[in-house]
Design an enzyme around this catalytic site. Structure first.
Site, PDB file in Angstrom:
ATOM      1  N   HIS A  36       0.824  -1.213   0.000  1.00  0.00           N
ATOM      2  CA  HIS A  36       0.000   0.000   0.000  1.00  0.00           C
ATOM      3  C   HIS A  36       0.853   1.257   0.000  1.00  0.00           C
ATOM      4  O   HIS A  36       0.531   2.247  -0.644  1.00  0.00           O
ATOM      5  CB  HIS A  36      -0.951  -0.002   1.201  1.00  0.00           C
ATOM      6  N   LYS A 101      -9.687  -7.555   8.155  1.00  0.00           N
ATOM      7  CA  LYS A 101     -10.393  -7.872   9.406  1.00  0.00           C
ATOM      8  C   LYS A 101     -10.368  -6.654  10.321  1.00  0.00           C
ATOM      9  O   LYS A 101      -9.440  -5.845  10.269  1.00  0.00           O
ATOM     10  CB  LYS A 101      -9.775  -9.092  10.108  1.00  0.00           C
TER      11      LYS A 101
END
Lengths: 173, 279
Positions: A36, A101
């Protein structure tokens, strides 16, 4: 239980509702912290991403190394909140379907609604079960990042739950 | 003196980490099964079922329980009559290196918190050494994942905060962790000591047997009240609600300064991997 196959068009994406259980098949793409960071650096330098994520799914995971003859090792989701500062810049560029999550921050949630993105969760700590849904895996970008490299996974019946839908509903307590 | 060769220490460290990654402690499995029986929320019950199934597959097929095979944490209890004529930390690191390669475990350690280059062999391990009487060497090994470690917290409370202060800090920590730390959790709580001691107390508490209780009555009562409090939070498995937020709370205490009440909450996820061997 809804079944969807990638790529995911806008109509399907917007139909997903928080709390709904969904089974995914097709190609999905892995990427976590280090990838990222590079996506955002690439965006700053070039004004675009190194891969077109439109209608595609990014899955936050860093698998264990595959044993000989296996496509992948354990591959459960990692905590998503660490991607929040990056995702805010990436959702407007097409990265609108994310699997991870845990909860995400307020800024992420506002940008999610603004860009009509969706956030899905897989159950954490069941990386052995989830490895069974992966039929093939190949490195697409950033091989030097080893477990954090971007991989293309071919999955069959990968189970997720819709955590934040495009309308801003959340499953978290 | 009883000499234990370097090769013995290395091979034991290697075996402990390779086993820990794929084989969940039977007491944790039992606690998950018991929790599933009494959990009334269907989604929570279904998640617990998947967690139980996952560890079966991991054990039977030699696949890591979780892809985060952690930083290698090792506690060595060295008998006063044991003679180790080598660099103990170097031997531990060699065992870790071999385990993470041969076990196909993920290498998750970077060289520096800001430079962030992967060391590619999961070393260095984090090693704690303690002396005990006798001629035994006890090795406790735990691959500790970051999901739960990142949600752990420490507070230097004033003594007036008392039990209520500890309870509210623990509950706040669990709620802040939410689904991120992969509940159901095991909570290692340290109280007392000082800034660094309380963190070690909390970590050591996670190495206790899941079914034991604190020796000290005050600690034991705190374990019970904290467990009840945390399980009434409705955080639930993966933060999606339910009565199973923690499987156990372990409190370890130590004397402290007249002005201090240190509290540390070391969170362990449901993939509570740890192994012990006595040499």
């Amino acid at each position: 239980m809804k079944r969807i196959t990638t790529p995911i068009n806008e109509e399907t994406r917007l139909s997903l509702r928080a709390g709904e259980e969904v089974i995914i098949s097709g190609k999905i793409y892995t990427g976590r912290d280090a990838a990222h960071k590079r996506f955002v650096e690439h965006l700053s330098a070039n004004g675009s991403l190194p891969f077109d994520f439109n209608e595609q799914i990014i899955y936050y995971t860093g698998p264990t190394p595959e044993k000989p003859g296996m496509p992948i090792g354990a591959c459960g989701p990692t905590s998503s909140y660490r991607m929040d500062p990056y995702s805010i810049q990436l959702m407007p560029m097409g990265m609108k379907i994310m699997i991870g999550k845990g909860e995400r921050d307020k800024a992420f949630q506002s940008k999610l609604v603004e860009t009509k993105s969706v956030y899905l969760i897989a159950i954490g700590g069941i990386g052995a079960i989830l490895s069974k849904t992966v039929k093939s895996s190949k490195t697409l970008l950033y091989e030097d990042l080893s477990s954090e490299a971007v991989r293309e996974l071919e999955v069959v019946d990968f189970p997720v739950i819709v955590a934040y839908d495009a309308c801003g509903n959340s499953i978290f307590k | 003196m009883r000499k234990i060769d370097q090769s013995i220490l290395i091979s034991n460290i290697k075996q402990l980490f390779m086993n820990a990654a794929v084989s969940l402690d039977s007491k944790v499995v039992h606690a998950l099964e018991e929790a599933q029986k009494i959990e009334s929320f269907a989604l929570a019950r279904s998640i617990l079922g998947k967690i139980i199934k996952n560890q079966e597959i991991a054990r039977n097929e030699d696949i890591p329980i979780c892809q985060d095979t952690g930083v290698a944490v090792v506690f060595l209890e060295i008998g006063t009559e044991v003679f180790l004529d080598y660099d103990i930390e170097a031997a531990v690191n060699e065992g870790v290196r071999q385990a993470y390669f041969e076990g196909y475990l993920r290498k998750s350690v970077v060289n520096h918190p800001l430079e962030r280059k992967n060391t590619l062999d999961n070393t260095p391990a984090i090693v704690h050494i303690k002396q005990i009487p006798g001629d035994r060497l006890i090795i406790h090994a735990a691959p500790k994942g970051a999901g739960s470690e990142n949600m752990s917290r420490l507070a230097m409370l004033p003594p007036s905060a008392g039990v209520k202060g500890i309870e509210s800090f623990v509950l706040e920590t669990v709620k802040l962790a939410g689904g991120k730390a992969c509940p159901p959790l095991i909570l290692g709580i340290g109280i007392g000591g000082n800034f660094e001691k309380v963190a070690i107390l909390a970590k050591t508490a996670l190495f206790r047997s899941l079914d034991d209780v604190a020796e000290n009555q005050t600690d034991r009562e705190l374990e019970e009240s904290l467990k009840e409090l945390v399980n009434s939070s409705d955080v639930g498995p993966m933060g999606l609600g339910g009565a199973t937020t923690c499987l156990a709370v372990k409190v370890n205490s130590y004397p402290c300064h007249i002005a201090s009440l240190p509290v540390a909450v070391n969170i362990q996820c449901h993939a509570a991997r740890k192994k012990t061997v006595i040499l």
